[in-house]
Design a protein around this motif. Structure first.
Motif, short mmCIF file in Angstrom:
data_model
loop_
_atom_site.label_atom_id
_atom_site.label_comp_id
_atom_site.label_asym_id
_atom_site.label_seq_id
_atom_site.Cartn_x
_atom_site.Cartn_y
_atom_site.Cartn_z
N ARG A 118 0.85 -1.19 0.00
CA ARG A 118 0.00 0.00 0.00
C ARG A 118 0.89 1.24 0.00
O ARG A 118 1.88 1.29 0.72
N GLU A 165 0.42 5.26 0.45
CA GLU A 165 -0.53 6.33 0.78
C GLU A 165 0.06 7.68 0.41
O GLU A 165 1.23 7.95 0.68
N ALA A 195 -4.36 6.85 -2.64
CA ALA A 195 -3.52 5.73 -2.21
C ALA A 195 -3.51 4.68 -3.30
O ALA A 195 -4.47 4.54 -4.06
N HIS A 198 -6.48 4.14 4.51
CA HIS A 198 -5.74 4.17 5.77
C HIS A 198 -5.84 2.87 6.54
O HIS A 198 -4.96 2.52 7.31
#
Length: 572
Positions: free
Chosen positions: A27, A29, A35, A54
């Motif tokens: 991931r 961000e 993201a 998140h």
RNA sequence: GGACCUGUGGUGCAGUUUGGAGUGCACGCCGGCCUGUCAAGCCGGAGGUCGCGGGUUCAAAUCCCGUCAGGUCCGCCA
């Protein structure tokens, strides 16, 4: 739930609304409203653009829906199969939470193998392990197709078999209904498949699990898988043809390459030229015969039954400590010693601690026979023939063998193995293969006079220095079998006790037959470029026979032992 | 049965030779920032029975003995 696999999306899918499922590979961000989530399944990875991620964590299981689109100018990733595109406007659905993995799910991590095995289900997510097990499946499938095309019929044989002492140590299985008696797990379906020949199945095969309670190695597990086959009314050439067809078809399924017909080498030649019965033919460095050169030498150590030389090109500058290491290695392998000689000078001359004991003719003889040029190293072992061969063969592997993943694939048949490999303490021959192996037709007369010189109709298949399998033409005539048993010192009573059911079957009309067994774990390992068969087995055991994932083996509950009529002896 | 190598936060390592406060690196993890990254980046933080037991020493991750686990090999694998 899913419309596409992650790795199979591409340019043609642009504009399509898709749903993909998989594990979070990574991931990235970039603030509250941008993201990137890389989603992985067994086909590959796809980048998904998410408005806020998140709560996304590594290895979570997600379902992501969105629309495939081309990546903006200049942001394509050429290192990714799906690097031209991405999934935009993503909706993320959490299918399963995930704790952080004990090690990264990536090919380039070098996690300790015990950790990998304890969390094997995570380890197997790595692309390399996915690839290995899928190669294995492709090999199995190709072998099965090839055998069926050759008219072989697949027959399953029992796992709960009967003890046949001799050979590999067997795993015992206690009988509950007959306390005190045991089944054993089969070392191979050897006897069962011979019975099937008596039954007239003509051509049998099976992808069979075999179990041997012997110490584990990089190329050996307790349980391993063989393509087991047997055919009636066949010659050795027929069997080699069947196995070639199947194995080369399996290799073609993996590599896409066809392989020329497999060469043959007699066992005797293999031992003489390569010092092993499983030579790696990807490189030269053949052993050089020097015995005659030193037949009447002043240097006593070289007046031996066998003197073998090995040329190590360009090793003339090796340090004294490195050369001492080779001497130690040779001694550890059973040689009395090892002599090294450096070829030096314009008209090559030898530099060695023992040069002063050699005549000029002997020195030039060594140089000629080995083809040594200045800057080369020559190693020499003088010993009993078998010792000189095997020590030099091992040194040849130590110094010249390429990594298993390096091409090309070099198959070779090793034929005409000796029927007996040695004499036991009582002077009786020990079978090299198994006691049902047919002697070479030309060598029957030697059975009584010189048993160790008797060749057999047995054969091994070798690939890049790995023994892939072995087979033989079997004895189908009771009179020949009795003669072999007599030579082995096995009494009628003993033979009847051990193999009575097979010998009995042969009295009811046994066809001439022979067969083979291919070690699939090893075949797959070589084709996958792995040095260790554990890398092509889903749930292997460690060297101590344990499974770190399940904790096996474990003590059995007292009650379970009682059911089996077993009481444990005190630990010693 | 034997030889050798390895064991240090979740992961991979350095530190052990020459004993001196759990000293360091990278990844991961947690929190914050960050709108085009892709091994993202920046800031901050948490996280340790130095495999285990014993010994030597004022003092042991470090030296010694034993032991356990993982690996490579010999024996073994008709």
């Amino acid at each position: 739930m899913r419309t596409h696999y992650c790795g199979q999306l591409g340019r043609p899918d642009v504009g399509t609304e898709v749903a993909v499922c998989g594990w979070v590979a990574r991931r990235r961000e970039h603030g509250e409203h941008l993201a990137f989530v890389d989603l992985r399944d067994h086909t590959g990875v796809i980048q998904c653009v998410v408005d806020g991620a998140h709560d996304v964590r590594s290895e979570q299981v997600l379902r992501i829906t969105g629309v495939v689109r081309l990546r903006p100018e200049g942001t394509a990733n050429p290192n990714l199969g799906t690097g031209e595109i991405e999934i935009g406007d993503c909706e993320v659905e959490l299918l399963a939470a995930a704790e952080p993995p004990p090690f990264p799910v990536a090919d380039d991590v070098d996690a300790d193998e015990s950790v990998r095995l304890r969390h094997r289900y995570v380890d197997l997510r790595r692309p390399r392990m996915q690839r290995n097990l899928r190669i294995r499946a492709a090999v199995n499938s190709a072998l099965r197709s090839a055998m069926e095309a050759l008219g072989f019929v697949e027959v399953e044989t029992p796992l709960l078999w009967t003890p046949t002492p001799e050979g590999a140590r067997e795993f015992a299985v206690p009988s509950r209904l007959q306390p005190g008696s045991f089944y054993v797990l089969p070392q191979s379906p050897q006897i069962a498949k011979q019975l099937l020949m008596v039954s007239g199945f003509d051509r049998y095969f099976q992808i069979a699990r075999c179990l041997r309670d012997e110490d584990l190695r990089a190329d050996r597990q307790f349980e391993f898988t063989q393509l087991d086959l047997e055919a009636s009314f066949v010659t050795q050439d027929d069997v080699l043809g069947f196995v070639s067809d199947a194995v080369l078809a399996a290799a073609r399924a993996v590599t896409g390459e066809s392989t020329p017909p497999i060469d043959r080498l007699t066992w005797s030649d293999a031992m003489d030229r390569y010092g092993t019965d499983k030579p790696d033919l990807r490189f030269g460095m053949e052993l050089v015969e020097l015995t005659d050169l030193f037949a009447s030498t002043e240097f006593k150590a070289f007046r031996a039954p066998c003197v073998k030389g090995l040329l190590v090109s360009g090793a003339g500058d090796w340090s004294r400590s490195r050369l001492d290491g080779l001497v130690d290695r040779a001694k550890a392998l059973g040689a009395k010693g090892l002599v090294w000689m450096k070829a030096v000078g314009g008209a090559p001359e030898l530099e060695s601690p023992i040069t002063k004991f050699l005549s000029p003719a002997e020195i030039s003889g060594i140089l000629t026979a080995t083809g040594a040029a200045p800057g080369d190293l020559v190693l020499v072992v003088a010993d009993e023939r078998r010792v000189a061969q095997t020590v030099m063969g091992q040194l040849r592997n130590d110094l010249g063998r390429p990594p298993v993943g390096d091409g090309p694939y070099r198959y070779v048949w090793i034929v005409e193995f000796p029927l007996f490999e040695a004499l036991d303490d009582e002077g009786r021959p020990v079978p090299a293969h198994h006691p049902f192996t047919m002697p070479h037709p030309d060598d029957f007369d030697l059975l009584d006079t010189d048993p160790l010189a008797v060749r057999s109709q047995s054969y091994d298949l070798v690939l890049n220095g790995w023994e892939l399998g072995s087979g033989s033409i079997r004895i189908h005539r009771p009179d020949i079998q009795e003669r072999i048993f007599r030579t082995l010192g096995i009494s009628d009573e003993e033979a009847a006790a051990r193999f009575g059911f097979l010998l009995g079957a042969f009295r009811y009309g046994a066809p001439p037959h022979g067969g083979f067994a291919v070690g699939i774990d090893r075949l797959v390992a070589v084709l996958a470029g792995e040095e260790n068969i554990r890398e092509v087995i889903a749930f292997p055991k460690t060297q101590s026979g344990a499974d770190p994932l399940t904790g096996a083996p474990k003590p059995l509950a007292t009650r379970a032992l009682a059911d089996l009529g077993i009481r444990l002896a005190p630990r010693t």
